[in-house]
Design an enzyme around this catalytic site. Structure first.
Site, short mmCIF file in Angstrom:
data_model
loop_
_atom_site.label_atom_id
_atom_site.label_comp_id
_atom_site.label_asym_id
_atom_site.label_seq_id
_atom_site.Cartn_x
_atom_site.Cartn_y
_atom_site.Cartn_z
N HIS A 287 56.47 134.91 47.24
CA HIS A 287 56.20 134.35 48.56
C HIS A 287 55.70 132.91 48.47
CE1 HIS A 287 55.47 138.70 50.22
NE2 HIS A 287 56.73 138.48 49.90
N SER B 158 62.11 138.31 51.11
CA SER B 158 60.93 137.65 51.67
C SER B 158 60.65 136.31 51.00
CB SER B 158 59.71 138.56 51.59
OG SER B 158 59.50 139.02 50.27
#
Length: 208
Positions: A136, A77
């Protein structure tokens, strides 16, 4: 501290390809298919690989530096957020008319990414949660910076292709390094964290 103090740098690369469970992998690969297809359309496959690996590694580094305590973090991610950042950055820094064409997509992605990052930090602050929010954020910001060094996707940039090759070599080297160092890791994340804490406690007197 295994990354920063022990310089086990393969831990910055390998998490990009590891996932906690099947749904985790499927969700990330679905997002990669959508975002990666767009980045590949503009920049080509080799630069896509370079951007994916570079933003993923930087996401892992931000995670290692910003997270407190012992954190076992895996998943693509950070790199996926990096690809979203590339598209957002194109809407800010690319040459015209491309910047105008991609601006609407970039604005939509920015809103979505901001929502997920704020939600992730909120869940983390209240309940803990499973998200590596620093990875992230780090991957996304790294991706935004990509169009600053590659403003015109149509212009060949040999040095970026070389960077892609170097990063692919780093992936292979990290896989070999992780395999050789595998005796230091446990079968799952919880056991690995426990083992790290035990080794830290035993080595505290030696300044480990």
């Amino acid at each position: 501290d295994l990354v920063v103090q022990q310089l086990e740098l393969y831990r910055l690369v390998c998490p990009i390809f590891l996932h906690g469970f099947l749904l985790h992998l499927v969700f990330n690969m679905f997002a990669f298919l959508q975002l990666g297809s767009l980045v590949e359309y503009f920049y080509g496959p080799l630069r896509l690989v370079a951007f994916y690996l570079a933003t993923g590694i930087l996401a892992s580094l931000v995670s290692a530096l910003a997270n407190t305590g012992v954190v076992a973090s895996v998943g693509a991610s950070g790199a996926v957020f990096g690809l979203a950042g590339v598209l957002v950055g194109m809407g800010l820094f690319s040459v015209e008319p491309l910047r105008e064409q991609i601006r609407g997509v970039g604005r939509m992605l920015f809103i979505q990414v901001a929502f997920w990052i704020v939600l992730g930090f909120t869940i983390g602050a209240v309940w803990g949660g499973p998200f590596d929010n620093w990875a992230h954020l780090g991957g996304f910001l790294a991706g935004i910076g990509v169009p600053l060094v590659s403003r015109d996707p149509a212009r060949p940039q040999r040095w970026l292709e070389v960077v892609g090759g170097v990063l692919i070599a780093a992936v292979l080297a990290s896989g070999i390094w992780a395999y050789r160092d595998g005796s230091n890791a446990a079968d799952n994340a919880d056991s690995d964290v426990s083992a790290v804490l035990m080794r830290r406690a035993k080595g505290a007197g030696d300044g480990w």
